[in-house]
Write an enzyme that holds these catalytic residues in place. Structure first.
Site, mmCIF file in Angstrom:
data_model
loop_
_atom_site.group_PDB
_atom_site.id
_atom_site.type_symbol
_atom_site.label_atom_id
_atom_site.label_comp_id
_atom_site.label_asym_id
_atom_site.label_seq_id
_atom_site.Cartn_x
_atom_site.Cartn_y
_atom_site.Cartn_z
ATOM 1 N N ASP A 49 0.809 -1.213 0.000
ATOM 2 C CA ASP A 49 0.000 0.000 0.000
ATOM 3 C C ASP A 49 0.846 1.269 0.000
ATOM 4 O OD1 ASP A 49 -2.687 0.395 -0.296
ATOM 5 O OD2 ASP A 49 -3.095 0.712 1.820
ATOM 6 N N ASN A 112 -12.863 4.021 7.521
ATOM 7 C CA ASN A 112 -12.500 3.943 8.933
ATOM 8 C C ASN A 112 -11.051 4.385 9.118
ATOM 9 O OD1 ASN A 112 -13.317 3.171 11.672
ATOM 10 N ND2 ASN A 112 -11.740 1.591 11.478
ATOM 11 N N ASP A 182 -18.462 4.687 13.679
ATOM 12 C CA ASP A 182 -19.239 4.551 12.447
ATOM 13 C C ASP A 182 -19.754 5.923 12.035
ATOM 14 O OD1 ASP A 182 -21.548 4.195 10.654
ATOM 15 O OD2 ASP A 182 -21.292 2.061 11.065
ATOM 16 N N ILE A 231 -16.770 6.413 3.384
ATOM 17 C CA ILE A 231 -17.339 7.697 3.792
ATOM 18 C C ILE A 231 -17.321 8.680 2.635
ATOM 19 C CG2 ILE A 231 -17.016 9.690 5.309
ATOM 20 C CD1 ILE A 231 -15.781 7.696 7.362
ATOM 21 N N GLY A 232 -16.211 8.731 1.912
ATOM 22 C CA GLY A 232 -16.093 9.655 0.795
ATOM 23 C C GLY A 232 -17.117 9.407 -0.288
ATOM 24 N N GLU A 233 -17.476 8.137 -0.489
ATOM 25 C CA GLU A 233 -18.434 7.793 -1.533
ATOM 26 C C GLU A 233 -19.887 7.913 -1.073
ATOM 27 O OE1 GLU A 233 -17.472 3.860 -2.966
ATOM 28 O OE2 GLU A 233 -15.336 4.314 -2.911
ATOM 29 N N GLU A 284 -10.030 -1.326 -4.524
ATOM 30 C CA GLU A 284 -8.696 -1.813 -4.178
ATOM 31 C C GLU A 284 -8.537 -3.291 -4.508
ATOM 32 O OE1 GLU A 284 -7.258 0.390 -0.282
ATOM 33 O OE2 GLU A 284 -9.425 0.090 -0.249
#
Length: 303
Positions: A49, A112, A182, A231-233, A284
């Protein structure tokens, strides 16, 4: 490092790096060893990564500490989420019909675990995670940036290294501020009037907006802002909170487009926004599978 076929040496090297990624490496090593034991002839590939961030210039990856910490211990900024940032950079460039080699942007991978990367010419030139995935943004259970003297203070007051590691990696971030890691639950609580949840969102969105502003400067003027990961999506509320803090950059979201749910890459900013704001779903697993197939195929040719 580039993707490589796993052998005993690679496995031991990943294991030695457990302290740098305590939430991920130990479990990965267990999986590698279990598969090696059950299917010893099955090729395994390690996709790192950190690899996408190998293009960081030295002034971005250096810490201002004595040089021996780097030369003797490898203490420097490495960055993570590289697989996602690289995949999303290519998808976003394609959506905007820009060659990836000319793509300048800021990409926010928000899950997360969360990180933001400055992309210039399709390459990573800075990223918010550092020596470990703990640095940078406010995350689900990770603190992100904080004054290192806090750790010295707590150590002098009886906190062990293990206590500090657990607190910073597993009990902080949204969980530490709002009692829940969450984002959906935190947003719901904030909308219901929970002051701690509202403050957690304020801290997280403010931290991200500061990084976006800094990386806009780092790339010499970003041509796009991209949101990705869970979260971004999916959190239109959090995207809106961040965009509201970016008024000085001329960022404007289209409220309707921002609220739409889709698995397709899309623009969610207004036509008058100073730079397009995109939502690009990451994949990913696909990126890792493609890298794995390439390594296995190359190894087969070599044999």
């Amino acid at each position: 490092a580039e993707p490589v076929l796993v052998n005993n040496e690679i496995t031991r090297a990943i294991e030695r790096l457990n302290p740098l990624a305590p939430l991920h490496n130990p479990a990965n090593v267990l999986g590698i060893r279990a598969i090696s034991k059950k299917w010893p002839e099955l090729p395994q590939v390690a996709v790192f990564d950190t690899a996408f961030h190998r293009t960081l210039p030295e002034h971005a990856w250096r810490y201002a500490v004595p040089d021996e910490l780097y030369t003797n211990h490898g203490i420097r900024r490495y960055g993570f989420h590289g697989t996602s940032h690289e995949y999303v950079a290519h998808r976003a460039a394609a959506l905007l019909d820009v060659p990836v080699e000319e793509f300048d942007a800021v990409i926010a991978h928000l899950g997360n675990g969360a990180s933001v990367t400055a992309i210039r010419g399709g390459q990573s030139i800075d990223t918010s995670m550092g020596f470990t995935p703990l640095e940078g943004l406010v995350m689900g259970t990770r603190s992100g940036d904080l004054d290192p003297s806090i750790l010295v203070f707590l150590g002098r007051n009886g906190w062990s290294p293990e206590d500090l590691d657990s607190m910073l990696n597993r009990q902080s971030g949204l969980k530490g501020l709002a009692g829940n890691n969450d984002m959906r639950s935190v947003v719901e609580a904030a909308e219901a009037g929970d002051a701690k949840a509202a403050m957690a969102l304020a801290v997280a969105s403010y931290r991200l907006a500061k990084y976006i502003g800094g990386y806009h400067v780092a790339v010499g003027g970003a041509k796009a802002l991209v949101f990705t990961a869970g979260i971004g999506e999916n959190s239109h509320q959090f995207r809106n909170l961040v965009a509201q803090r970016l008024g000085a950059l001329g960022v404007e979201l289209d409220a309707g487009l921002n609220r739409e749910r889709s698995r397709e890459p899309r623009v969610i900013s207004t036509p008058t926004s100073a730079l397009p704001v995109l939502v690009v779903p990451t994949d990913e697993e696909r990126a890792i599978a493609e890298a794995t197939a390439a390594v296995v195929a190359q190894a087969s040719v070599a044999r």
